[in-house]
Design a protein around this motif. Structure first.
Motif, PDB file in Angstrom:
ATOM      1  N   ALA A  96      25.762  30.842  67.848  1.00 35.87           N
ATOM      2  CA  ALA A  96      26.052  29.491  68.366  1.00 35.87           C
ATOM      3  C   ALA A  96      24.770  28.693  68.546  1.00 35.87           C
ATOM      4  O   ALA A  96      24.700  27.527  68.156  1.00 35.87           O
ATOM      5  N   TYR A  97      23.757  29.331  69.121  1.00 35.68           N
ATOM      6  CA  TYR A  97      22.477  28.635  69.320  1.00 35.68           C
ATOM      7  C   TYR A  97      21.866  28.220  67.979  1.00 35.68           C
ATOM      8  O   TYR A  97      21.255  27.160  67.881  1.00 35.68           O
ATOM      9  N   SER A  98      22.033  29.039  66.957  1.00 39.48           N
ATOM     10  CA  SER A  98      21.449  28.711  65.652  1.00 39.48           C
ATOM     11  C   SER A  98      22.128  27.508  64.995  1.00 39.48           C
ATOM     12  O   SER A  98      21.539  26.855  64.140  1.00 39.48           O
ATOM     13  N   GLN A  99      23.354  27.199  65.400  1.00 38.56           N
ATOM     14  CA  GLN A  99      24.083  26.061  64.833  1.00 38.56           C
ATOM     15  C   GLN A  99      23.799  24.753  65.572  1.00 38.56           C
ATOM     16  O   GLN A  99      24.139  23.676  65.085  1.00 38.56           O
ATOM     17  N   ILE A 100      23.178  24.830  66.736  1.00 39.03           N
ATOM     18  CA  ILE A 100      22.945  23.642  67.561  1.00 39.03           C
ATOM     19  C   ILE A 100      22.110  22.575  66.848  1.00 39.03           C
ATOM     20  O   ILE A 100      22.494  21.399  66.870  1.00 39.03           O
ATOM     21  N   PRO A 101      20.993  22.897  66.191  1.00 34.84           N
ATOM     22  CA  PRO A 101      20.216  21.833  65.540  1.00 34.84           C
ATOM     23  C   PRO A 101      21.007  21.042  64.498  1.00 34.84           C
ATOM     24  O   PRO A 101      20.914  19.815  64.452  1.00 34.84           O
TER      25      PRO A 101
END
Length: 155
Positions: A96-101
């Motif tokens: 999920a964090y990797s999709q934030i940008p």
């Protein structure tokens, strides 16, 4: 034992076997499933019906099965090579964090705000086993509810 006696013996012994098979089929194949389905519908209707999620009165998906989000403004499920099946509705926090940008770039929502939404929708695991995760449908619903002006074309 004569042939006639053997036939009578076979028929005499087959009757209870066939009767037991039919009774077992009736109990195990019809009555028990109907009983369990009825108990599920009475005491756990949300779960028994597949945990269908609604938004503004419209069914939009299930918490138990992955939804196919393809637009860059939404979080996506894992690739098929990363999961045992293609229906896993959850992703790891790292995923999920990797999709934030990319979501931040597509929507203009600040990365910190998206990180907060991910953290607020984090689901735990059993005691020390496994890693925390988020349900993709729930996190995308949180985006729709939190930023209705960006997600106007969705129910």
């Amino acid at each position: 034992m004569t042939t006639e006696q053997k036939e009578k013996w076979n028929l005499k012994n087959l009757r209870p076997i066939i009767g037991l098979a039919l009774v077992s089929l009736l109990i195990c194949g019809l009555l028990f499933p109907l009983l369990i389905t009825g108990i599920g519908q009475v005491f756990f209707p949300y779960q028994a019906n597949g945990e269908i999620v609604q938004l503004k009165g419209q069914a939009i998906g299930s918490n138990l099965i992955a939804q196919n989000f393809t637009l860059p403004i939404f979080f996506h499920t894992r690739d098929q090579s990363q999961t045992a099946s293609d229906v896993d509705p959850d992703i790891t926090l790292q995923d999920a964090y990797s999709q934030i940008p990319s979501i931040s770039n597509a929507t203009g929502i600040a990365a910190d705000s998206l990180t907060n939404i991910v953290n607020q929708n984090q689901e735990g695991t059993l005691w020390i086993f496994g890693n925390p995760y988020v349900n993709v449908l729930q996190i995308n619903l949180a985006l729709i509810r939190t930023y209705p002006s960006i997600y106007t074309s969705f129910p």
